[in-house]
Enzyme design. Structure first.
Site, mmCIF file in Angstrom:
data_model
loop_
_atom_site.group_PDB
_atom_site.id
_atom_site.type_symbol
_atom_site.label_atom_id
_atom_site.label_comp_id
_atom_site.label_asym_id
_atom_site.label_seq_id
_atom_site.Cartn_x
_atom_site.Cartn_y
_atom_site.Cartn_z
ATOM 1 N N ASP A 65 0.834 -1.209 0.000
ATOM 2 C CA ASP A 65 0.000 0.000 0.000
ATOM 3 C C ASP A 65 0.867 1.257 0.000
ATOM 4 O O ASP A 65 0.599 2.222 -0.728
ATOM 5 C CB ASP A 65 -0.900 0.018 1.237
ATOM 6 C CG ASP A 65 -2.170 -0.790 1.051
ATOM 7 O OD1 ASP A 65 -2.602 -0.985 -0.095
ATOM 8 O OD2 ASP A 65 -2.745 -1.221 2.074
ATOM 9 N N LEU A 66 1.892 1.264 0.835
ATOM 10 C CA LEU A 66 2.733 2.453 0.969
ATOM 11 C C LEU A 66 3.504 2.733 -0.317
ATOM 12 O O LEU A 66 3.597 3.885 -0.767
ATOM 13 C CB LEU A 66 3.690 2.289 2.148
ATOM 14 C CG LEU A 66 3.024 2.096 3.510
ATOM 15 C CD1 LEU A 66 4.058 1.813 4.588
ATOM 16 C CD2 LEU A 66 2.199 3.316 3.891
#
Length: 415
Positions: free
Chosen positions: A186-187
């Site tokens: 996600d990051l």
């Protein structure tokens, strides 16, 4: 000199005047829009009335201000204003379309095609605003056999090969696939999305034309495989789990000292020679099994068996000091509290304190890049759900109090 950011009155803002409409939730999208907000963009976060971003209730410690907002939500939503609008209702979708006509960037992470039924897809909104940069973040992208599947960080770490190279090898205690300790896919996806948005913004400013950005978690995960992907694609080597060992460089791993863990990260033969001299094992540098990086990699188990007992006799701080004196990279394996108490972190002004509308203090990890002319700013704490709805709609769309009251009465926005 301390890296404390300049005051609001003195610092320029790189994305001053850029308007972002944030229809994303959870992490990848909010991570991207938070970075845009840190750099000066005006970010309007659209949330579902009465519910808000799912992560507001994602367990863990909650902020002690009565909101119930979780630490998870707070890590990715500063420098935004929250508008609660029911976009599933025609009147709510109409408000979003009006906001999109005034926006430079829209970020969404609905399932593929999920916004088309509301007239909020790229085709519909770009027809209204050809300058709009529309960034879609999904698990698998807008095309391909998996496009309709939902994507979550943990799932993508498994499917994308990351877990197959993370963790201890099979056959030893604790061996098996392991996810990374933070939602790293996600990051990374949020970071890639930000880079793509800024590239599209430069193109738009030069040509007047917006574009659609198709950003997928799986694509980002595969890019993250970096050297491991290259080893397979160009050499046929199938990566496996090595724990904290490096696939090529040895010694490049953690060791146990008498009072804790240490990481030794040696990138070349000279550093290896200096390291074994520090340990009092100088003859190892000339031994054929260990003389070069390639030889050490082939004989890593034997080398580790010789080094580990000697390292175990040292205290961590003493060995780190000895290695630093020899210009060798080493560091203590620290806990999260330990690194946030480090004087270096304080000097870099890495942690910033914001205050919510009731004065409740909130500590956040700031934007990591230090820009000399247009530094990141921290003007807004993560907002309460829907806190800015009336003010932002009045400001952006010129709605009167009567207009807003009608929207409340119709259940489009909260009271």
């Amino acid at each position: 000199m301390s890296c404390v950011p300049p005051t609001a009155a003195s610092s320029a803002r790189a994305l001053e005047g850029v308007k972002v409409l944030d229809l994303s939730r959870v992490l990848a999208g909010p991570w991207a829009t938070q970075m845009l907000g840190d750099l000066g963009a005006d970010v309007l976060k659209i949330e579902q009335p009465g519910q808000g971003d799912d992560t507001r209730r994602w367990g863990g410690p909650a902020l002690d201000d009565g909101s119930g907002d979780s630490a998870y939500f707070l890590c990715a939503n500063r420098n935004k204003r929250s508008l609660a609008i029911d976009l599933a209702r025609p009147e709510g979708a109409a408000l979003i379309r009006r906001l999109a006509q005034q926006s430079d960037i829209l970020v969404e992470n609905f399932r593929v095609g999920g916004l088309s039924k509301y007239g909020l897809d790229h085709a519909a909104l770009s027809a209204l605003n050809p300058r709009l940069i529309y960034c879609s973040i999904t698990g698998f992208g807008q095309t391909g056999p998996h496009a309709d599947k939902g994507g979550y960080d943990f799932l993508i770490q498994a499917m994308g090969g990351l877990m197959s190279i993370t963790g201890l090898p099979d056959g030893i205690p604790g061996g098996g696939p392991m996810k990374v300790g933070v939602p790293i896919v996600d990051l990374f996806t949020g970071t890639y999305a930000t880079v793509a948005i800024l590239a599209a913004l430069r193109h738009r400013d030069a040509t007047g034309q917006g574009q659609h950005i198709d950003c997928a978690l799986l694509d980002a995960q595969l890019s993250m495989l970096s050297n491991q992907a290259s080893r397979y694609l160009n050499g046929g080597a199938v990566p496996g789990r090595l724990g904290n060992d490096h696939p090529d460089i040895v010694p490049y791993r953690d060791y146990v000292c008498s009072d804790g863990g240490i990481v030794v990260a040696l990138g070349n033969d000279r550093q290896f020679g200096d390291f074994v001299r520090v340990l009092g094992l100088t003859p190892l540098a000339a031994e054929p099994r260990f003389a070069t990086v390639v030889q050490r990699s082939a004989n890593r188990a034997a080398l580790h068996a010789l080094i580990a007992p000697v390292v175990a006799q040292w205290r961590v701080d003493d060995l780190v000091a000895a290695m630093e004196a020899a210009k060798l990279p080493a560091g203590k394996v620290q806990s999260v509290p330990e690194i946030f108490e480090d004087a270096h972190v304080a000097e870099r002004a890495t942690v910033q304190t914001l205050r919510r509308d009731d004065g409740t203090p909130l500590r956040v990890v700031g934007f990591p890049a230090k820009l000399s002319a247009t530094p990141a700013r921290y003007d807004r704490a993560p907002p309460r759900a829907g806190a800015d709805t009336r003010a932002a709609l009045s400001e952006a769309l010129g709605l009167t109090q009567d207009d807003l009251d009608r929207l409340v009465a119709d259940g489009i926005i909260p009271a």
